[in-house]
Design a protein around this motif. Structure first.
Motif, PDB file in Angstrom:
ATOM      1  N   SER A 129      22.656  29.406  34.584  1.00  0.00           N
ATOM      2  CA  SER A 129      22.132  28.658  35.722  1.00  0.00           C
ATOM      3  C   SER A 129      23.002  28.916  36.949  1.00  0.00           C
ATOM      4  O   SER A 129      24.215  28.693  36.924  1.00  0.00           O
ATOM      5  CB  SER A 129      22.142  27.161  35.385  1.00  0.00           C
ATOM      6  N   ARG A 130      22.377  29.354  38.023  1.00  0.00           N
ATOM      7  CA  ARG A 130      23.114  29.586  39.265  1.00  0.00           C
ATOM      8  C   ARG A 130      23.731  28.284  39.771  1.00  0.00           C
ATOM      9  O   ARG A 130      24.871  28.255  40.232  1.00  0.00           O
ATOM     10  CB  ARG A 130      22.196  30.190  40.321  1.00  0.00           C
ATOM     11  N   ALA A 131      22.984  27.200  39.695  1.00  0.00           N
ATOM     12  CA  ALA A 131      23.483  25.909  40.185  1.00  0.00           C
ATOM     13  C   ALA A 131      24.710  25.452  39.392  1.00  0.00           C
ATOM     14  O   ALA A 131      25.705  25.003  39.967  1.00  0.00           O
ATOM     15  CB  ALA A 131      22.376  24.855  40.119  1.00  0.00           C
ATOM     16  N   TYR A 132      24.650  25.581  38.080  1.00  0.00           N
ATOM     17  CA  TYR A 132      25.792  25.194  37.252  1.00  0.00           C
ATOM     18  C   TYR A 132      26.966  26.140  37.497  1.00  0.00           C
ATOM     19  O   TYR A 132      28.123  25.722  37.569  1.00  0.00           O
ATOM     20  CB  TYR A 132      25.399  25.174  35.778  1.00  0.00           C
ATOM     21  N   GLY A 133      26.672  27.417  37.675  1.00  0.00           N
ATOM     22  CA  GLY A 133      27.713  28.388  38.000  1.00  0.00           C
ATOM     23  C   GLY A 133      28.424  28.033  39.292  1.00  0.00           C
ATOM     24  O   GLY A 133      29.646  28.163  39.410  1.00  0.00           O
ATOM     25  N   GLU A 134      27.665  27.566  40.275  1.00  0.00           N
ATOM     26  CA  GLU A 134      28.275  27.165  41.544  1.00  0.00           C
ATOM     27  C   GLU A 134      29.196  25.964  41.357  1.00  0.00           C
ATOM     28  O   GLU A 134      30.291  25.912  41.917  1.00  0.00           O
ATOM     29  CB  GLU A 134      27.194  26.835  42.575  1.00  0.00           C
ATOM     30  N   ILE A 135      28.790  25.012  40.542  1.00  0.00           N
ATOM     31  CA  ILE A 135      29.640  23.848  40.258  1.00  0.00           C
ATOM     32  C   ILE A 135      30.939  24.308  39.598  1.00  0.00           C
ATOM     33  O   ILE A 135      32.034  23.884  39.983  1.00  0.00           O
ATOM     34  CB  ILE A 135      28.905  22.836  39.360  1.00  0.00           C
ATOM     35  N   LEU A 136      30.825  25.181  38.613  1.00  0.00           N
ATOM     36  CA  LEU A 136      32.017  25.697  37.937  1.00  0.00           C
ATOM     37  C   LEU A 136      32.911  26.461  38.902  1.00  0.00           C
ATOM     38  O   LEU A 136      34.128  26.290  38.914  1.00  0.00           O
ATOM     39  CB  LEU A 136      31.621  26.592  36.759  1.00  0.00           C
ATOM     40  N   PHE A 137      32.312  27.320  39.725  1.00  0.00           N
ATOM     41  CA  PHE A 137      33.090  28.097  40.689  1.00  0.00           C
ATOM     42  C   PHE A 137      33.855  27.180  41.629  1.00  0.00           C
ATOM     43  O   PHE A 137      35.052  27.353  41.857  1.00  0.00           O
ATOM     44  CB  PHE A 137      32.184  29.047  41.497  1.00  0.00           C
ATOM     45  N   ARG A 138      33.152  26.204  42.193  1.00  0.00           N
ATOM     46  CA  ARG A 138      33.803  25.303  43.162  1.00  0.00           C
ATOM     47  C   ARG A 138      34.940  24.507  42.519  1.00  0.00           C
ATOM     48  O   ARG A 138      35.951  24.251  43.167  1.00  0.00           O
ATOM     49  CB  ARG A 138      32.782  24.377  43.798  1.00  0.00           C
ATOM     50  N   SER A 139      34.795  24.145  41.251  1.00  0.00           N
ATOM     51  CA  SER A 139      35.827  23.332  40.610  1.00  0.00           C
ATOM     52  C   SER A 139      36.960  24.162  40.012  1.00  0.00           C
ATOM     53  O   SER A 139      38.080  23.677  39.901  1.00  0.00           O
ATOM     54  CB  SER A 139      35.215  22.432  39.530  1.00  0.00           C
ATOM     55  N   MET A 140      36.697  25.415  39.623  1.00  0.00           N
ATOM     56  CA  MET A 140      37.703  26.187  38.898  1.00  0.00           C
ATOM     57  C   MET A 140      38.178  27.456  39.612  1.00  0.00           C
ATOM     58  O   MET A 140      39.230  27.984  39.272  1.00  0.00           O
ATOM     59  CB  MET A 140      37.158  26.562  37.524  1.00  0.00           C
ATOM     60  N   CYS A 141      37.416  27.964  40.561  1.00  0.00           N
ATOM     61  CA  CYS A 141      37.721  29.279  41.130  1.00  0.00           C
ATOM     62  C   CYS A 141      37.977  29.281  42.632  1.00  0.00           C
ATOM     63  O   CYS A 141      38.734  30.118  43.132  1.00  0.00           O
ATOM     64  CB  CYS A 141      36.575  30.246  40.845  1.00  0.00           C
ATOM     65  N   ALA A 142      37.325  28.373  43.353  1.00  0.00           N
ATOM     66  CA  ALA A 142      37.375  28.393  44.817  1.00  0.00           C
ATOM     67  C   ALA A 142      38.786  28.199  45.357  1.00  0.00           C
ATOM     68  O   ALA A 142      39.108  28.707  46.437  1.00  0.00           O
ATOM     69  CB  ALA A 142      36.429  27.344  45.406  1.00  0.00           C
ATOM     70  N   GLY A 143      39.637  27.502  44.634  1.00  0.00           N
ATOM     71  CA  GLY A 143      41.006  27.293  45.101  1.00  0.00           C
ATOM     72  C   GLY A 143      41.745  28.602  45.343  1.00  0.00           C
ATOM     73  O   GLY A 143      42.586  28.683  46.234  1.00  0.00           O
ATOM     74  N   CYS A 144      41.451  29.618  44.564  1.00  0.00           N
ATOM     75  CA  CYS A 144      42.103  30.922  44.744  1.00  0.00           C
ATOM     76  C   CYS A 144      41.203  31.935  45.462  1.00  0.00           C
ATOM     77  O   CYS A 144      41.673  32.706  46.290  1.00  0.00           O
ATOM     78  CB  CYS A 144      42.512  31.505  43.389  1.00  0.00           C
ATOM     79  N   HIS A 145      39.924  31.950  45.124  1.00  0.00           N
ATOM     80  CA  HIS A 145      39.018  32.958  45.674  1.00  0.00           C
ATOM     81  C   HIS A 145      38.344  32.522  46.967  1.00  0.00           C
ATOM     82  O   HIS A 145      37.590  33.297  47.555  1.00  0.00           O
ATOM     83  CB  HIS A 145      37.953  33.340  44.638  1.00  0.00           C
ATOM     84  N   GLY A 146      38.590  31.292  47.414  1.00  0.00           N
ATOM     85  CA  GLY A 146      37.979  30.777  48.631  1.00  0.00           C
ATOM     86  C   GLY A 146      36.642  30.138  48.348  1.00  0.00           C
ATOM     87  O   GLY A 146      35.948  30.491  47.379  1.00  0.00           O
TER      88      GLY A 146
END
Length: 186
Positions: A129-146
């Protein structure tokens, strides 16, 4: 015209020793400032000696990234490289991580199969799911990848040149395994 990529994992006959040395020479003169002279990684470039990168990345990733570079980053394009130069660099890159990859291959394969429900990276196709992927990205990845994936402490994963060559399997493998020599731990 770009050279056809060699088979995944550097299959086929290994290049002659002089060709493998040529890969190291090209790296040292053209782009060692990013991954380092021995592929150990720097502030601006990834470690090529970590086992996760050569495990997750198919040869196509290196074959296309090397001559095309990564626009918007410190990695310049090298359109002057011919097929032999690219093949030599791919071999040199693979050789940098080979000892550590050999020691951990079964562990990495097991983890990927467990988390991706039996799939291997070469055949993996994302269907989440793109929507769930976005939630995961924002919570786990955005801190480093922006927030938009344009980079920060970690590389710009929304870079069009990167996305063009990064397969679903490569992305999934990187997410599952992390990078042992970077902030992105499993």
């Amino acid at each position: 015209p770009r050279p056809p990529p060699p088979p995944r994992g550097g299959g086929g006959a290994p290049p002659p020793p002089a060709e493998a040395r040529q890969g190291g020479s090209l790296s040292a003169q053209d782009w060692a400032a990013c991954p380092g002279a021995r592929g150990e990684g720097t502030e601006t470039g990834p470690s090529l000696s970590s086992p996760e990168l050569p495990f997750a990345a198919p040869d196509r990733y290196f074959c296309e990234t090397t001559p095309q570079g990564r626009p918007g980053t410190a990695m310049p394009a090298h359109p002057e490289y011919d097929a032999r130069s690219v093949a030599s660099l791919v071999r040199w890159i693979r050789d940098q991580g080979a000892p550590r990859l050999a020691a951990r291959r079964q562990e990495l394969e097991g983890k990927v199969r467990e988390i991706l429900f039996g799939s291997d990276l070469e055949h993996y196709r994302a269907n989440g799911s793109r929507a769930y992927g976005e939630i995961l990205f924002r919570s786990m990845c955005a801190g480093c990848h922006g927030a938009e994936g344009r980079g920060g402490l970690g590389p710009a994963i929304a870079n069009p040149a990167f996305l063009r060559v990064a397969s679903d399997g490569f992305l999934a493998g990187t997410i599952v395994l992390g990078r042992s020599e970077r902030a992105m731990q499993e």
